[in-house]
Design an enzyme around this catalytic site. Sequence first.
Site, PDB file in Angstrom:
ATOM      1  N   LYS A 163       0.922  -1.273  -0.012  1.00  0.00           N
ATOM      2  CA  LYS A 163       0.190  -0.141   0.056  1.00  0.00           C
ATOM      3  C   LYS A 163       0.835   1.217  -0.147  1.00  0.00           C
ATOM      4  O   LYS A 163       1.791   1.289   0.766  1.00  0.00           O
ATOM      5  CB  LYS A 163      -0.930   0.117   1.157  1.00  0.00           C
ATOM      6  CG  LYS A 163      -1.925  -0.894   1.108  1.00  0.00           C
ATOM      7  CD  LYS A 163      -3.082  -0.743   2.227  1.00  0.00           C
ATOM      8  CE  LYS A 163      -4.287  -1.949   1.941  1.00  0.00           C
ATOM      9  NZ  LYS A 163      -4.982  -1.273   0.976  1.00  0.00           N
ATOM     10  N   LYS A 271     -14.451  -7.284  -4.621  1.00  0.00           N
ATOM     11  CA  LYS A 271     -14.580  -7.487  -3.287  1.00  0.00           C
ATOM     12  C   LYS A 271     -15.991  -7.878  -2.958  1.00  0.00           C
ATOM     13  O   LYS A 271     -16.904  -6.894  -2.856  1.00  0.00           O
ATOM     14  CB  LYS A 271     -14.356  -6.296  -2.408  1.00  0.00           C
ATOM     15  CG  LYS A 271     -12.464  -5.859  -2.342  1.00  0.00           C
ATOM     16  CD  LYS A 271     -12.031  -4.580  -1.314  1.00  0.00           C
ATOM     17  CE  LYS A 271     -10.690  -4.372  -1.530  1.00  0.00           C
ATOM     18  NZ  LYS A 271     -10.209  -3.806  -2.356  1.00  0.00           N
TER      19      LYS A 271
END
Length: 363
Positions: A163, A271
Amino acid sequence: MALKIQFKKHILQFKFEAGTSRGTLKTKTTYFIIIHDTQTGITGIGECGPLKGLSIDDRDDMEEILADFCTEFEQTSWPIEKEEALEIIAEKVPAELPAVRFGFETAFLDLINGGKRLLFENDFSLSKESIPINGLIWMGDKDFMSAQIEQKLEAGFDCLKMKIGAIDFEQECKLLNHIRKNYSSNEITLRVDANGAFKADEATERLKKLAAYDIHSIEQPIWPGQVEAMKVLCDRNIIPIALDEELIGVHGNENKKILLENIRPQFIILKPTLLGGFKETREWIHLAEALNIGWWITSALESNIGLNAIAQFTAQFNTNMLQGLGTGQLYHNNIPSPLIIEKGFLKYDEDASWNTGLIFNSN
């Protein structure tokens, strides 16, 4: 079926402060959906876990919403076929409540399959095959991120997802450079996830800098909703781009198709909790494959209840892509399960068992 349906709130406690470009996470609130068939004694368990600050159903009245659906579904006539159950849930739960859909989908599929947490029968759920996953590197200071990288490499991961967008960009590049000095792209695959942190007018130059480190893909380089700017970045193909947040809140097969045809990303990230469950996720997969767009599935910080359901769903598809399903070890108070991670693979250990006592003791 004579059903008793309830939900239980559970606050998951992170083992560390999990940094993202949207802030640092210490806890995550989730809700377990518990469906008990009073005639057979079978209990199905699902999970509704909207992600704060990202889910479109991150709402203060979630408990009231769940209570209403529990009451309504107790009074609904339910089939024993899985696909019919998914259709009923899609009809009754609006698309604007994706995590709620996912929660009831997982609970009913578990109930229909005997309440054994085996929602989809395949080689993964039968402990015959494992799923390759990436190792997730959370944001933080340089020392914290470096320590995570070393831990994941020692654990046998050959794909790391880092990230980026929280610390200084040059520091993040130095971390990537450190990896590449020691491991070639043939040894370690690097993915990065910006969570929309780059400004549209700076994204091209940043992608050019990142390209020097043989990056497999970058997730959501700019904030969603900037369709033309995202299309330009995908067309330039400096680094393959994976849409993530861009997909949230896009409902209906035609709208999904329009988005993908307009932007033409190299990949999409799916997701189920954020997109509306398995039925919606399957639609995205079919559209992506028709347009020759790659995809992989990622958990959204669910407990092992939700992660298990997503992993079993993922294992139905014929794909060699590494998935984003390595979140089961994030919490102090996760639900003990047969899910284990070994050398970069998620496995279902047939010799282990579920311990759902923590669910029924939740507040």
